[in-house]
Design an enzyme around this catalytic site. Structure first.
Site: not given
Ligand code: NDP
Length: 334
Positions: A177-179, A182, A235, A238, A241
């Protein structure tokens, strides 16, 4: 599958036939003084052997015939009489975010490898999860679904207890699971930071913590965390993230050390850019720029990520732990 079974059956028959010949030879030595008794014994013995072999073959070919015309793949394993579900191997796999782009391919691949697979979904996606399940069942993938919000520890606890009760064991855990949310840091709100950290990193604690004692008790487990190339290299836009995905790598290595002598491996898979809705959401011109920088010249296919997960989930991978497998088309080789 059918060929392997047929070969095994023929192998058994040849062994039985050889044993039978051996018995006949022994009888010949014992009964040399009574050729009539010897002939009758041999005749009845061979008749019985031929009868057993023919009925074994008939059974086998009927099974093969039935499974060929049945949309469900040929099955071994045991039937859970309470739920009516068939357990192919005694391995049960849970994939968080299992109904997402990469998660779906992981579920299908683990199912094809003979595991009982359960995909998690969040409550607001219940309708979509039901449709997803029906579609895949029609295609022959008997994948189960269960509700779980990976950002909520008690939801993960409930899910893990339910699965342990229903299946008796959980062997493979894929934290997928991830989202993304940005923004450059100067534009990032605290909720963007927390949403990403909660869903990508805290989730790994919430889910894994609730399965770990069970895996230790059974002395077996495969934990695979889906990180990202951007957790390895960083990145633009991000920070949230990349921090979460880098955190997963550290979590993996530490837990791998803690569980190495419990028959449990813990590894990370770091995909580069994969052709799922997460990447499709990136504006076209940015996406084209990204692809231009990938040495292999294209996005990864979700199935290519699933292949690596299946490899790490296999029993044979028991010596691989604490590793970080990059699948990024050459984008980062650090
Ligand atoms: P998707 O958005 O298709 O799948 C992510 C899944 O996670 C969705 O099913 C989503 O449900 C679910 N999810 C989100 N929040 C929660 C929550 N709180 N509780 C439970 N489930 C939740 O993305 P991908 O398949 O592309 O990504 C899968 C994983 O791979 C992610 O961890 C991602 O960071 C990682 N990854 C992806 C790359 C890519 O290029 N696509 C590259 C590198 C890594 P819902 O749809 O309802 O939100």
């Amino acid at each position: 599958m059918i060929n392997a079974m047929t070969l095994a059956l023929y192998h058994d028959m040849v062994t039985e036939f050889t044993n039978h010949l051996q018995k006949v030879q022994n009888n010949m030595l014992k009964c040399w003084h009574d050729p009539v008794e010897f002939s009758l014994n041999s005749f009845f013995g061979f008749t019985e052997f031929a009868h057993t072999s023919v009925s074994q073959l008939a059974h086998h070919h009927t099974d093969a015939f039935t499974s060929y015309f049945n949309p469900e793949p040929a099955r071994s394993g045991t039937l859970n009489r309470k739920t009516g579900r068939r357990i192919e191997t005694n391995r049960v796999a849970v994939v968080t975010g299992g109904i997402g782009g990469i998660g779906t391919e992981i579920c299908k691949r683990l199912f094809n490898d003979g595991n009982q697979v359960v995909a998690t979904f969040i409550a607001i996606e219940a309708e979509h999860a039901g449709t997803w399940q029906k579609k895949h069942r029609k295609e022959g993938y008997a994948i189960d679904i269960i509700e779980c919000n990976v950002t909520d520890f008690s939801s993960c606890k409930k899910m893990s207890r339910q699965l342990e009760k229903e299946y008796g064991r959980v062997d493979i855990l894929v934290n997928c699971a991830g989202i993304t949310r940005d923004f450059t840091l100067r534009n990032m709100e605290i909720e963007h930071w927390h949403a990403v950290l909660d869903t990508n990193l805290d989730s790994v604690f919430n889910v894994t913590r609730n399965f770990i004692n069970h895996m230790i008790k059974q002395g077996y487990g495969r934990i695979i965390n889906i990180s990202s190339v951007n957790g390895q290299k960083g990145q633009f836009g991000q920070t949230n993230y990349s921090a979460a995905k880098a955190g997963m790598i550290g979590f993996t290595k530490s837990l791998a050390l803690e569980l190495a002598d419990n028959g449990i491996t813990v590894n990370t898979v770091c995909p580069g850019y994969v052709g799922t809705s997460m990447v499709e959401a990136i504006p076209e011109h940015i996406k084209n720029n990204i692809i231009a920088k990938i040495p292999v010249g294209r996005l990864a296919k979700p199935a290519e990520i699933a292949d690596a997960v299946a490899f790490l989930a296999a029993e044979n991978s028991s010596y691989i732990t604490g590793s970080e497998i990059s699948i990024n088309g050459g984008l980062y080789m650090g």
